[in-house]
Design a protein around this motif. Structure first.
Motif, PDB file in Angstrom:
ATOM      1  N   ARG A 113       0.982  -1.099  -0.127  1.00 43.80           N
ATOM      2  CA  ARG A 113      -0.013   0.122  -0.065  1.00 43.80           C
ATOM      3  C   ARG A 113       0.850   1.082  -0.160  1.00 43.80           C
ATOM      4  NH1 ARG A 113      -3.170  -1.783   5.141  1.00 43.80           N
ATOM      5  NH2 ARG A 113      -3.573   0.477   5.495  1.00 43.80           N
ATOM      6  N   ILE A 114       0.401   2.259  -0.751  1.00 48.53           N
ATOM      7  CA  ILE A 114       1.304   3.458  -0.889  1.00 48.53           C
ATOM      8  C   ILE A 114       1.203   4.285   0.417  1.00 48.53           C
ATOM      9  CG2 ILE A 114       1.297   5.709  -1.789  1.00 48.53           C
ATOM     10  CD1 ILE A 114       0.153   4.102  -4.396  1.00 48.53           C
ATOM     11  N   CYS A 115       2.241   4.653   1.071  1.00 50.07           N
ATOM     12  CA  CYS A 115       2.536   5.357   2.222  1.00 50.07           C
ATOM     13  C   CYS A 115       2.163   6.830   2.002  1.00 50.07           C
ATOM     14  CB  CYS A 115       3.686   5.488   2.819  1.00 50.07           C
ATOM     15  SG  CYS A 115       4.138   3.677   3.543  1.00 50.07           S
ATOM     16  N   VAL A 116       1.216   7.320   2.551  1.00 45.76           N
ATOM     17  CA  VAL A 116       0.508   8.700   2.350  1.00 45.76           C
ATOM     18  C   VAL A 116       1.292   9.453   3.342  1.00 45.76           C
ATOM     19  CG1 VAL A 116      -1.397  10.457   2.088  1.00 45.76           C
ATOM     20  CG2 VAL A 116      -1.475   8.229   1.183  1.00 45.76           C
ATOM     21  N   PRO A 117       2.178  10.502   3.336  1.00 47.18           N
ATOM     22  CA  PRO A 117       2.612  11.518   4.155  1.00 47.18           C
ATOM     23  C   PRO A 117       1.455  12.172   4.915  1.00 47.18           C
ATOM     24  CG  PRO A 117       3.020  12.362   2.227  1.00 47.18           C
ATOM     25  CD  PRO A 117       2.407  11.208   1.942  1.00 47.18           C
ATOM     26  N   LYS A 118       1.720  12.732   6.218  1.00 47.74           N
ATOM     27  CA  LYS A 118       0.796  13.336   7.080  1.00 47.74           C
ATOM     28  C   LYS A 118       0.745  14.630   6.340  1.00 47.74           C
ATOM     29  CE  LYS A 118      -1.441  11.819  10.393  1.00 47.74           C
ATOM     30  NZ  LYS A 118      -3.030  11.817  10.264  1.00 47.74           N
ATOM     31  N   ASN A 119      -0.090  14.770   5.429  1.00 49.07           N
ATOM     32  CA  ASN A 119      -0.123  16.158   4.502  1.00 49.07           C
ATOM     33  C   ASN A 119      -1.711  16.234   4.321  1.00 49.07           C
ATOM     34  OD1 ASN A 119      -0.673  17.683   2.341  1.00 49.07           O
ATOM     35  ND2 ASN A 119       1.358  17.515   1.533  1.00 49.07           N
ATOM     36  N   ASP A 120      -2.097  17.344   5.308  1.00 52.76           N
ATOM     37  CA  ASP A 120      -3.544  17.592   5.254  1.00 52.76           C
ATOM     38  C   ASP A 120      -4.228  17.493   3.798  1.00 52.76           C
ATOM     39  OD1 ASP A 120      -3.880  17.013   7.798  1.00 52.76           O
ATOM     40  OD2 ASP A 120      -3.721  19.007   8.373  1.00 52.76           O
ATOM     41  N   GLU A 121      -3.672  18.283   2.930  1.00 48.56           N
ATOM     42  CA  GLU A 121      -4.063  18.568   1.595  1.00 48.56           C
ATOM     43  C   GLU A 121      -4.251  17.387   0.813  1.00 48.56           C
ATOM     44  OE1 GLU A 121      -2.883  20.768  -2.446  1.00 48.56           O
ATOM     45  OE2 GLU A 121      -2.129  21.625  -0.592  1.00 48.56           O
ATOM     46  N   LEU A 122      -3.164  16.384   0.781  1.00 45.62           N
ATOM     47  CA  LEU A 122      -3.164  15.062  -0.063  1.00 45.62           C
ATOM     48  C   LEU A 122      -4.277  14.390   0.853  1.00 45.62           C
ATOM     49  CD1 LEU A 122       0.561  14.107  -0.565  1.00 45.62           C
ATOM     50  CD2 LEU A 122      -1.303  14.662  -2.233  1.00 45.62           C
ATOM     51  N   ILE A 123      -4.237  13.990   1.895  1.00 45.93           N
ATOM     52  CA  ILE A 123      -5.279  13.196   2.701  1.00 45.93           C
ATOM     53  C   ILE A 123      -6.772  13.658   2.012  1.00 45.93           C
ATOM     54  CG2 ILE A 123      -6.132  12.359   4.658  1.00 45.93           C
ATOM     55  CD1 ILE A 123      -3.327  12.272   5.819  1.00 45.93           C
ATOM     56  N   GLN A 124      -6.802  14.941   2.429  1.00 46.33           N
ATOM     57  CA  GLN A 124      -8.493  15.567   1.911  1.00 46.33           C
ATOM     58  C   GLN A 124      -8.805  15.271   0.548  1.00 46.33           C
ATOM     59  OE1 GLN A 124     -10.776  16.549   4.116  1.00 46.33           O
ATOM     60  NE2 GLN A 124      -9.154  15.664   5.694  1.00 46.33           N
ATOM     61  N   ARG A 125      -7.730  15.228  -0.269  1.00 51.03           N
ATOM     62  CA  ARG A 125      -8.077  14.860  -1.801  1.00 51.03           C
ATOM     63  C   ARG A 125      -8.206  13.548  -2.053  1.00 51.03           C
ATOM     64  NH1 ARG A 125      -3.343  17.286  -4.967  1.00 51.03           N
ATOM     65  NH2 ARG A 125      -4.094  16.091  -6.788  1.00 51.03           N
ATOM     66  N   ILE A 126      -7.458  12.702  -1.235  1.00 47.56           N
ATOM     67  CA  ILE A 126      -7.846  11.151  -1.493  1.00 47.56           C
ATOM     68  C   ILE A 126      -9.155  11.014  -0.740  1.00 47.56           C
ATOM     69  CG2 ILE A 126      -7.179   9.076  -0.527  1.00 47.56           C
ATOM     70  CD1 ILE A 126      -4.243  10.154  -0.448  1.00 47.56           C
ATOM     71  N   LEU A 127      -9.531  11.524   0.213  1.00 41.22           N
ATOM     72  CA  LEU A 127     -10.847  11.144   1.088  1.00 41.22           C
ATOM     73  C   LEU A 127     -11.847  11.785   0.130  1.00 41.22           C
ATOM     74  CD1 LEU A 127      -9.921  11.954   4.489  1.00 41.22           C
ATOM     75  CD2 LEU A 127     -10.177   9.838   3.493  1.00 41.22           C
ATOM     76  N   TYR A 128     -11.770  12.948  -0.431  1.00 41.47           N
ATOM     77  CA  TYR A 128     -12.775  13.534  -1.306  1.00 41.47           C
ATOM     78  C   TYR A 128     -12.931  12.876  -2.583  1.00 41.47           C
ATOM     79  CZ  TYR A 128     -15.580  16.794  -4.475  1.00 41.47           C
ATOM     80  OH  TYR A 128     -16.449  17.317  -5.087  1.00 41.47           O
ATOM     81  N   GLU A 129     -11.971  12.108  -3.296  1.00 42.94           N
ATOM     82  CA  GLU A 129     -12.255  11.380  -4.409  1.00 42.94           C
ATOM     83  C   GLU A 129     -12.868  10.009  -4.258  1.00 42.94           C
ATOM     84  OE1 GLU A 129     -12.520  11.435  -8.234  1.00 42.94           O
ATOM     85  OE2 GLU A 129     -11.568  13.327  -7.137  1.00 42.94           O
TER      86      GLU A 129
END
Length: 194
Positions: A113-129
């Motif tokens: 699984r791809i490790c997603v950094p603790k970057n709120d913008e990236l995480i929110q984009r993943i969650l939104y999509e």
């Protein structure tokens, strides 16, 4: 051709494909002996999507989409700025027994699984999509977690998903419409069998 000239379905596909880096190899009309007005329009649309087009020996048109999500490249770049993931990268380089590994593209992975950094913008984009995107229909937090954990990993992932879904107004409205008011619930009397 502008986006106004496309129907809703074409616009959704274009929206989906815009996140990929695509390359087109265009063949002029003379080389495309089977082209007519409709296929020329289609070729234009495919070219606008940056696909690679080829004409086979029998005159049929082959369309190749070489796609590498730009989003994954952003995650890979953001990994380089996350201290926790940098430490895990060093740990897995030194210890082969770790659940973390470095993928063939250099991306840090946790059990494939791809490790997603603790970057709120990236995480929110993943969650939104995953929740609102054209391929999702407002899944609940459990389904969303099960879907996302197939591809992504980050610390606090389950909590972030639950919090995201709890803030979705559409989900809250649907949930409220399907709840039975507590005053309408009556105990069911079951006769005793002797």
């Amino acid at each position: 051709m502008s986006q106004k000239d496309l129907n809703l379905r074409q616009r959704r596909w274009l929206e989906l494909l815009k996140d990929y880096e695509l390359v087109i190899d265009y063949h002029p009309g003379k080389a495309n002996v089977v082209a007519d007005a409709l296929s020329r329009k289609l070729l234009f649309v495919l070219r606008a999507m940056n696909t690679q087009l080829k004409i086979s020996g029998d005159g049929s048109i082959l369309v190749e989409i070489r796609a590498r999500p730009m989003f994954l490249q952003e995650i890979f770049e953001a990994q380089k700025n996350d201290e926790d993931l940098l430490a895990k990268r060093k740990q897995c380089e030194a210890d082969m027994g770790s659940d973390f590994r470095i993928g063939s593209d250099g991306c840090l992975m946790f059990k494939n699984r791809i490790c997603v950094p603790k970057n709120d913008e990236l995480i929110q984009r993943i969650l939104y999509e995953a929740h609102n995107g054209c391929l999702a229909v407002h899944p609940g937090s459990t389904k969303m977690y099960n879907d996302l954990k197939k591809m992504y990993w980050w610390s606090g992932m389950k909590r972030d998903i639950s919090e995201f879904v709890s803030k979705c107004l559409v989900c809250q409205q649907v949930k409220a419409e399907h709840q039975v008011p507590s005053g309408l619930l009556q105990p069911i009397m079951v006769p005793e069998w002797k």
